[in-house]
Enzyme design. Sequence first.
Site, PDB file in Angstrom:
ATOM      1  N   ASP A  85      -0.428  -4.143   3.259  1.00  0.00           N
ATOM      2  CA  ASP A  85      -0.324  -3.386   2.015  1.00  0.00           C
ATOM      3  C   ASP A  85       0.931  -3.869   1.305  1.00  0.00           C
ATOM      4  OD1 ASP A  85      -0.100  -1.685  -0.085  1.00  0.00           O
ATOM      5  OD2 ASP A  85      -0.154   0.172   1.098  1.00  0.00           O
TER       6      ASP A  85
ATOM      7  N   LYS B 241       1.785  -2.426  -8.452  1.00  0.00           N
ATOM      8  CA  LYS B 241       3.138  -2.413  -9.020  1.00  0.00           C
ATOM      9  C   LYS B 241       3.449  -3.703  -9.787  1.00  0.00           C
ATOM     10  CE  LYS B 241       4.512   1.460  -6.226  1.00  0.00           C
ATOM     11  NZ  LYS B 241       4.063   1.789  -4.886  1.00  0.00           N
TER      12      LYS B 241
ATOM     13  N   TYR C  34       3.384   4.641   3.464  1.00  0.00           N
ATOM     14  CA  TYR C  34       2.548   5.241   2.432  1.00  0.00           C
ATOM     15  C   TYR C  34       1.588   4.195   1.913  1.00  0.00           C
ATOM     16  CZ  TYR C  34       1.184   7.604  -1.912  1.00  0.00           C
ATOM     17  OH  TYR C  34       0.466   8.186  -2.936  1.00  0.00           O
TER      18      TYR C  34
HETATM   19  C1  LIG Z   1       2.917   2.691  -4.463  1.00  0.00           C
HETATM   20  C2  LIG Z   1       2.195   2.328  -3.230  1.00  0.00           C
HETATM   21  C3  LIG Z   1       0.829   2.579  -3.051  1.00  0.00           C
HETATM   22  C4  LIG Z   1       0.027   3.398  -4.022  1.00  0.00           C
HETATM   23  O1  LIG Z   1      -0.102   2.788  -5.268  1.00  0.00           O
HETATM   24  P1  LIG Z   1      -0.499   3.720  -6.518  1.00  0.00           P
HETATM   25  O2  LIG Z   1      -0.657   2.737  -7.634  1.00  0.00           O
HETATM   26  O3  LIG Z   1       0.620   4.690  -6.684  1.00  0.00           O
HETATM   27  O4  LIG Z   1      -1.776   4.406  -6.184  1.00  0.00           O
HETATM   28  C5  LIG Z   1       0.205   2.088  -1.925  1.00  0.00           C
HETATM   29  N1  LIG Z   1       0.894   1.397  -0.998  1.00  0.00           N
HETATM   30  C6  LIG Z   1       2.202   1.141  -1.124  1.00  0.00           C
HETATM   31  C7  LIG Z   1       2.905   0.340  -0.076  1.00  0.00           C
HETATM   32  C8  LIG Z   1       2.900   1.608  -2.232  1.00  0.00           C
HETATM   33  O5  LIG Z   1       4.223   1.384  -2.322  1.00  0.00           O
END
Ligand SMILES: *Cc1c(COP(=O)(O)O)cnc(C)c1O
Length: 422
Positions: free
Chosen positions: A231, A259, A138
């Site tokens: 990511d 995060k 994701y």
């Molecule tokens: C949570 C997450 C996202 C998206 O971040 P948001 O702040 O929810 O838009 C993208 N990549 C990874 C790996 C994530 O865990």
Amino acid sequence: MTPFERAGRVMPGGVNSPVRAFLAVGGEPPFAVSGSGGIVTLEDGREVIDFIASWGALLFGHAYPPIVEAVQRAAADGTSFGIPTIAEVELAEKIVEMTPSVDVVRMVNSGTEATASAVRLARAATGRPRVVKFAGSYHGHADPFLVAAGSGLATFGVPSSPGVPDGTVADTLIAEHNDLELVENHLTGGDVAAVIVEPVAGNMGCIPPADGFLAGLRRLCDEHGTLLIFDEVMTGFRVAADSAQGRYGITPDLTTLGKVVAGGTAAAIYGGRESLMRMIAPDGPVYQAGTLAGNPVATAAGLASLTAIQQQPSLYERFDEAGAKIADRLLSTMSDVGLPGVVNRVGGMIGVFLGAERATTWNDVADLDGDLYARFFHAALDRGVLLPPSPFETWFLMEAHLDGLLDRALVALEEAIREAVR
Ligand SMILES: *Cc1c(COP(=O)(O)O)cnc(C)c1O
């Protein structure tokens, strides 16, 4: 009318993010009133040990005093200006100092923005249209990422959401975690701008990289003129103080962080080597902007969070020890009751796969018994432990878990496994 029923009248599914609706486990989601350390107090007065941790954004605990104080101080001086502040520079300097591959950063408001912007930059830098992503990973909800492989191995993705244009779908190619061959097939066309990967997959439960996987991606990208994007929105500052790229010793071209980097407030960043990042406006032609980007509240929370990490160099070892203990206890309970299972763990990320024989790719875990997890989830919640409401989500450790709460939680989780298989 319950709070959830009331919410459902004015919000899709009663929530602002789909997983919160508890569809995978059934029942109404509890509403949070407050949190302190590892404990969340729910609307019905119950107190639960929380392993959702704002989906990984909280590394220390709820209402961590250094972050709360920093946010209060910042807010009292004004929540947003629209001209620069020195705190933004300090946060950027700290991220650059702590993150091996990153020389220059741009702050945005969410992980979704960070990954979308990184891909735009990669397309601009390479002049190529396509992106390779991995099944089950994701990267936020921007169009290029809302594509999953039907069989997991299809050459072209199928859209997982209506509203994503066909052209976008055709430009997103799907590979499998820990499988370099498929990546190589995709790259030989010479039209792939970037491979984007969660260096420790965290959005299908926690699935660590196999030996050589990340190094193999680095090599393939170099051979084919493709950029490698890590990511690290989830793994950043969660698996090590120098993130997954430090822990595994691989240098991506671009990195996204979210995060933990914002200490539980709304911010994220993308960054990378200088030559690429100078293509971003106004140094270069690749446009990207944000009204609230780098706002004082998020910036203060991020600085407090990263400062606390630097003050606690042993935190990640303590997470690894806690992860080993969780694996030990839960696997031995599973074996007692005759249930196969896998527990993966990297730093503050834990992946518990009830009933799995192995958990190295999306295909290994995609068909796990959802009803079993739902029974386990509710048995745990009844005993005061709040787990992520889906079998495909990582459990997150917080520093606040490590003194005693974890042991309490493990007793409850062992009972919950026994009840779930009954
Ligand atoms: C949570 C997450 C996202 C998206 O971040 P948001 O702040 O929810 O838009 C993208 N990549 C990874 C790996 C994530 O865990």
